[in-house]
Motif scaffolding. Structure first.
Motif, mmCIF file in Angstrom:
data_model
loop_
_atom_site.group_PDB
_atom_site.id
_atom_site.type_symbol
_atom_site.label_atom_id
_atom_site.label_comp_id
_atom_site.label_asym_id
_atom_site.label_seq_id
_atom_site.Cartn_x
_atom_site.Cartn_y
_atom_site.Cartn_z
ATOM 1 N N SER A 28 126.966 87.063 -11.323
ATOM 2 C CA SER A 28 126.147 86.331 -12.290
ATOM 3 C C SER A 28 124.665 86.654 -12.109
ATOM 4 C CB SER A 28 126.389 84.830 -12.144
ATOM 5 O OG SER A 28 125.524 84.112 -12.981
ATOM 6 N N GLU A 29 124.215 86.662 -10.871
ATOM 7 C CA GLU A 29 122.812 87.002 -10.587
ATOM 8 C C GLU A 29 122.524 88.465 -10.924
ATOM 9 O OE1 GLU A 29 120.208 85.133 -9.690
ATOM 10 O OE2 GLU A 29 121.433 83.316 -9.715
ATOM 11 N N ALA A 30 123.473 89.353 -10.663
ATOM 12 C CA ALA A 30 123.289 90.771 -10.997
ATOM 13 C C ALA A 30 123.178 90.947 -12.512
ATOM 14 C CB ALA A 30 124.438 91.598 -10.443
ATOM 15 N N ASP A 31 123.951 90.185 -13.268
ATOM 16 C CA ASP A 31 123.831 90.219 -14.735
ATOM 17 C C ASP A 31 122.433 89.805 -15.176
ATOM 18 O OD1 ASP A 31 126.447 91.081 -15.169
ATOM 19 O OD2 ASP A 31 127.219 89.035 -15.393
ATOM 20 N N GLU A 32 121.881 88.785 -14.531
ATOM 21 C CA GLU A 32 120.516 88.340 -14.856
ATOM 22 C C GLU A 32 119.495 89.427 -14.522
ATOM 23 O OE1 GLU A 32 119.298 85.593 -16.372
ATOM 24 O OE2 GLU A 32 121.382 85.107 -16.804
#
Length: 85
Positions: A28-32
């Motif tokens: 999720s953080e990598a997507d951001e």
């Protein structure tokens, strides 16, 4: 080519052994990070300067280290540290 993220080096191996909920937070953080990099580097393939400095992101249970490679339009997760808290 469009912006994406992927595991690099030993992070791919570490991802195989980490718990699913921890990996969901990492992803999720990598997507951001991908959305932010895409917004900042609109013309990624034409980028001629040095790549921006990577960093560390703290997520529940641990952290990960990333690097942005603008000409490749990639955010690489280069290290995952699962602490289990």
């Amino acid at each position: 080519m469009s912006w994406k993220w992927e595991y690099a080096f030993g992070a791919e191996y570490a991802a195989r052994t980490a718990p699913a909920d921890f990996l969901a937070d990492v992803e999720s953080e990598a997507d951001e990070l991908v959305r932010a990099a895409e917004a900042v580097h609109i013309h990624g393939r034409a980028h001629e300067d040095i790549d921006p400095r990577g960093g560390d992101v703290i997520v529940p249970g641990g952290m990960f280290t990333y690097q942005v490679v603008v000409r490749s339009e990639r955010v690489y997760v280069v290290q995952i540290i699962y602490l289990g808290f």
